[in-house]
Write a protein that holds these residues in place. Structure first.
Motif, PDB file in Angstrom:
ATOM      1  N   SER A 130      38.171  82.739  36.319  1.00 13.26           N
ATOM      2  CA  SER A 130      37.245  83.857  36.119  1.00 13.26           C
ATOM      3  C   SER A 130      36.456  83.707  34.826  1.00 13.26           C
ATOM      4  CB  SER A 130      38.033  85.176  36.103  1.00 13.26           C
ATOM      5  OG  SER A 130      38.963  85.176  35.029  1.00 13.26           O
ATOM      6  N   ALA A 131      36.802  82.725  33.998  1.00  8.62           N
ATOM      7  CA  ALA A 131      36.108  82.525  32.728  1.00  8.62           C
ATOM      8  C   ALA A 131      34.717  81.960  32.980  1.00  8.62           C
ATOM      9  CB  ALA A 131      36.905  81.595  31.823  1.00  8.62           C
ATOM     10  N   ARG A 132      33.682  82.619  32.455  1.00  3.66           N
ATOM     11  CA  ARG A 132      32.316  82.165  32.679  1.00  3.66           C
ATOM     12  C   ARG A 132      31.982  80.944  31.827  1.00  3.66           C
ATOM     13  NH1 ARG A 132      28.585  85.377  34.596  1.00  3.66           N
ATOM     14  NH2 ARG A 132      27.539  83.386  34.924  1.00  3.66           N
ATOM     15  N   ASN A 133      32.687  80.755  30.712  1.00  2.09           N
ATOM     16  CA  ASN A 133      32.415  79.623  29.821  1.00  2.09           C
ATOM     17  C   ASN A 133      33.498  78.567  29.986  1.00  2.09           C
ATOM     18  OD1 ASN A 133      30.066  80.748  28.254  1.00  2.09           O
ATOM     19  ND2 ASN A 133      31.593  82.314  27.777  1.00  2.09           N
ATOM     20  N   GLN A 134      33.093  77.378  30.412  1.00  6.16           N
ATOM     21  CA  GLN A 134      34.023  76.271  30.596  1.00  6.16           C
ATOM     22  C   GLN A 134      33.418  75.020  29.973  1.00  6.16           C
ATOM     23  OE1 GLN A 134      35.166  75.839  34.702  1.00  6.16           O
ATOM     24  NE2 GLN A 134      35.387  78.037  35.017  1.00  6.16           N
ATOM     25  N   PHE A 135      34.111  74.462  28.988  1.00  8.18           N
ATOM     26  CA  PHE A 135      33.636  73.273  28.295  1.00  8.18           C
ATOM     27  C   PHE A 135      34.716  72.192  28.327  1.00  8.18           C
ATOM     28  CE2 PHE A 135      32.126  77.025  25.781  1.00  8.18           C
ATOM     29  CZ  PHE A 135      30.812  77.024  26.226  1.00  8.18           C
ATOM     30  N   ILE A 136      34.321  70.976  28.012  1.00  7.76           N
ATOM     31  CA  ILE A 136      35.278  69.897  27.801  1.00  7.76           C
ATOM     32  C   ILE A 136      35.283  69.577  26.312  1.00  7.76           C
ATOM     33  CG2 ILE A 136      35.758  67.454  28.191  1.00  7.76           C
ATOM     34  CD1 ILE A 136      34.729  67.735  30.982  1.00  7.76           C
ATOM     35  N   GLY A 137      36.466  69.529  25.716  1.00 10.38           N
ATOM     36  CA  GLY A 137      36.575  69.237  24.294  1.00 10.38           C
ATOM     37  C   GLY A 137      37.608  68.160  24.015  1.00 10.38           C
ATOM     38  N   THR A 138      37.501  67.556  22.841  1.00 11.84           N
ATOM     39  CA  THR A 138      38.461  66.542  22.401  1.00 11.84           C
ATOM     40  C   THR A 138      39.238  67.096  21.219  1.00 11.84           C
ATOM     41  OG1 THR A 138      36.975  64.761  23.088  1.00 11.84           O
ATOM     42  CG2 THR A 138      38.752  64.186  21.562  1.00 11.84           C
ATOM     43  N   VAL A 139      40.552  67.037  21.300  1.00 13.39           N
ATOM     44  CA  VAL A 139      41.400  67.566  20.219  1.00 13.39           C
ATOM     45  C   VAL A 139      41.227  66.696  18.967  1.00 13.39           C
ATOM     46  CG1 VAL A 139      43.755  68.066  19.482  1.00 13.39           C
ATOM     47  CG2 VAL A 139      43.073  68.482  21.863  1.00 13.39           C
ATOM     48  N   THR A 140      40.852  67.326  17.861  1.00 11.58           N
ATOM     49  CA  THR A 140      40.687  66.591  16.601  1.00 11.58           C
ATOM     50  C   THR A 140      41.781  66.921  15.592  1.00 11.58           C
ATOM     51  OG1 THR A 140      39.228  68.310  15.691  1.00 11.58           O
ATOM     52  CG2 THR A 140      38.185  66.489  16.890  1.00 11.58           C
ATOM     53  N   HIS A 141      42.444  68.069  15.766  1.00  8.28           N
ATOM     54  CA  HIS A 141      43.466  68.456  14.784  1.00  8.28           C
ATOM     55  C   HIS A 141      44.433  69.448  15.421  1.00  8.28           C
ATOM     56  CE1 HIS A 141      45.251  69.116  10.871  1.00  8.28           C
ATOM     57  NE2 HIS A 141      45.131  70.423  11.038  1.00  8.28           N
ATOM     58  N   ILE A 142      45.700  69.287  15.123  1.00  8.85           N
ATOM     59  CA  ILE A 142      46.736  70.227  15.575  1.00  8.85           C
ATOM     60  C   ILE A 142      47.561  70.653  14.366  1.00  8.85           C
ATOM     61  CG2 ILE A 142      48.778  70.563  17.020  1.00  8.85           C
ATOM     62  CD1 ILE A 142      47.706  68.503  18.938  1.00  8.85           C
ATOM     63  N   LYS A 143      47.615  71.950  14.130  1.00  4.67           N
ATOM     64  CA  LYS A 143      48.398  72.490  13.021  1.00  4.67           C
ATOM     65  C   LYS A 143      49.505  73.358  13.614  1.00  4.67           C
ATOM     66  CE  LYS A 143      48.046  75.242   8.785  1.00  4.67           C
ATOM     67  NZ  LYS A 143      47.114  76.042   7.915  1.00  4.67           N
ATOM     68  N   ILE A 144      50.738  72.944  13.402  1.00  2.00           N
ATOM     69  CA  ILE A 144      51.888  73.638  13.977  1.00  2.00           C
ATOM     70  C   ILE A 144      52.413  74.686  12.998  1.00  2.00           C
ATOM     71  CG2 ILE A 144      54.223  73.382  14.895  1.00  2.00           C
ATOM     72  CD1 ILE A 144      52.134  72.113  16.646  1.00  2.00           C
ATOM     73  N   GLY A 145      52.558  75.919  13.488  1.00  2.00           N
ATOM     74  CA  GLY A 145      53.137  76.989  12.685  1.00  2.00           C
ATOM     75  C   GLY A 145      54.555  77.282  13.132  1.00  2.00           C
ATOM     76  N   GLN A 146      55.112  78.417  12.696  1.00  2.00           N
ATOM     77  CA  GLN A 146      56.480  78.766  13.068  1.00  2.00           C
ATOM     78  C   GLN A 146      56.593  79.117  14.548  1.00  2.00           C
ATOM     79  OE1 GLN A 146      57.832  81.869  10.463  1.00  2.00           O
ATOM     80  NE2 GLN A 146      58.156  80.499   8.728  1.00  2.00           N
ATOM     81  N   VAL A 147      55.583  79.799  15.080  1.00  2.00           N
ATOM     82  CA  VAL A 147      55.585  80.200  16.494  1.00  2.00           C
ATOM     83  C   VAL A 147      54.393  79.603  17.241  1.00  2.00           C
ATOM     84  CG1 VAL A 147      55.524  82.128  18.112  1.00  2.00           C
ATOM     85  CG2 VAL A 147      56.758  82.359  15.940  1.00  2.00           C
TER      86      VAL A 147
END
Length: 271
Positions: A130-147
């Protein structure tokens, strides 16, 4: 007993990352746009709604390396819609592949002598949301928190998007730097502000572009479409009151503000 001719038939679709990109219907739409120089006339010739035609064009432009269709307004020539050179090359390429595909099916049909059951050999699964905006992206950074985890993805051009998802989702989706993922954003979650706004927002995402379409919708809401710098289009659903207050019109520069928690990520299922 009369012999019954058996044939194999199939439809040709070109996909990007298992996402429908272009098929015969969309190619015909591009051809009609090239013929008439108008989205409205092309949609009428295809017996489809103006909105459906634009949605198809936006989907293709968002997945293509370069825009397939460009629109201009006003000016000496009165404006219009044109299929780009890249779009024309795509049409020609698709038609050539389609001819080869049809020849292959005809040759395969000639090899069938008898059978007991039909089997579905291949099935392309389209992602419907149902989302009107759909893009393709490349992950450049992942920051892991406590949750939760913060995921930064690069879209076409210089645009980036930040998504906040759970650590469990990161593992389940198999996300890592360099992976590709779908970025889904519901249009009502996009807040429009002027590019020169003096306000600071807590929302992490700010995607700026120019208004290419303003669709009235109903007495309460309207849909605003922004063309981003990289060629993607961003759709926002806002109130008619907001349209009046911001004096929104085609060609106006605006920014879409999106909370990171409103960005949904998805990946294709492993085969």
């Amino acid at each position: 007993m009369d012999s019954i001719k058996t044939e194999i038939q199939g439809r040709l679709w070109i996909t990007k990352q298992d996402h429908s990109f272009i098929g015969r219907g969309r190619v015909e739409l591009l051809e009609k746009i090239a013929q008439y120089g108008s989205i409205a006339k092309a949609a009428k010739a295809m017996k489809m709604s103006y909105k459906a035609a634009w949605d198809a064009i936006d989907a293709m432009n968002n997945l293509a390396q370069e825009p397939l269709v460009r629109c201009s307004s006003g000016g000496k020539g009165g404006g219009g819609t044109q299929v780009t050179e890249y779009g024309r090359q795509l049409i020609a390429t698709f038609r050539a592949i389609e001819a080869e595909h049809q020849q292959f099916l005809e040759q395969l049909s000639q090899q069938i002598e008898k059978f007991d059951h039909f089997y579905q050999l291949m099935k392309h699964i389209n992602m419907s949301t149902s989302a009107r905006n759909q893009f393709i992206g490349t992950v450049t950074h992942i920051k892991i928190g406590q949750v939760n985890a913060e995921i930064v993805l690069k879209l076409k051009g210089d645009d980036h998007i930040v998504a906040t998802i759970t650590q469990e989702s990161v593992k389940r989706l198999g996300l890592q730097e360099g992976s590709e993922a779908y970025v889904l954003i519901k249009a009502p979650h996009v807040i429009l502000v002027p590019t020169d706004s003096e306000l600071e927002f807590s929302a992490r995402n700010r995607l700026c572009g120019k208004v290419t379409r303003l669709i009235g919708g109903d007495a309460v809401n309207a849909e605003v479409v922004l063309e981003l710098s990289g060629g993607n289009t961003l759709k926002a659903v806002v109130t008619q009151e907001a349209v009046t207050e911001l004096a929104i019109k085609e060609g106006q520069a605006l920014c879409g503000i999106i909370k990171a928690s409103h960005v949904i990520l998805a990946v294709k299922k492993p085969r």
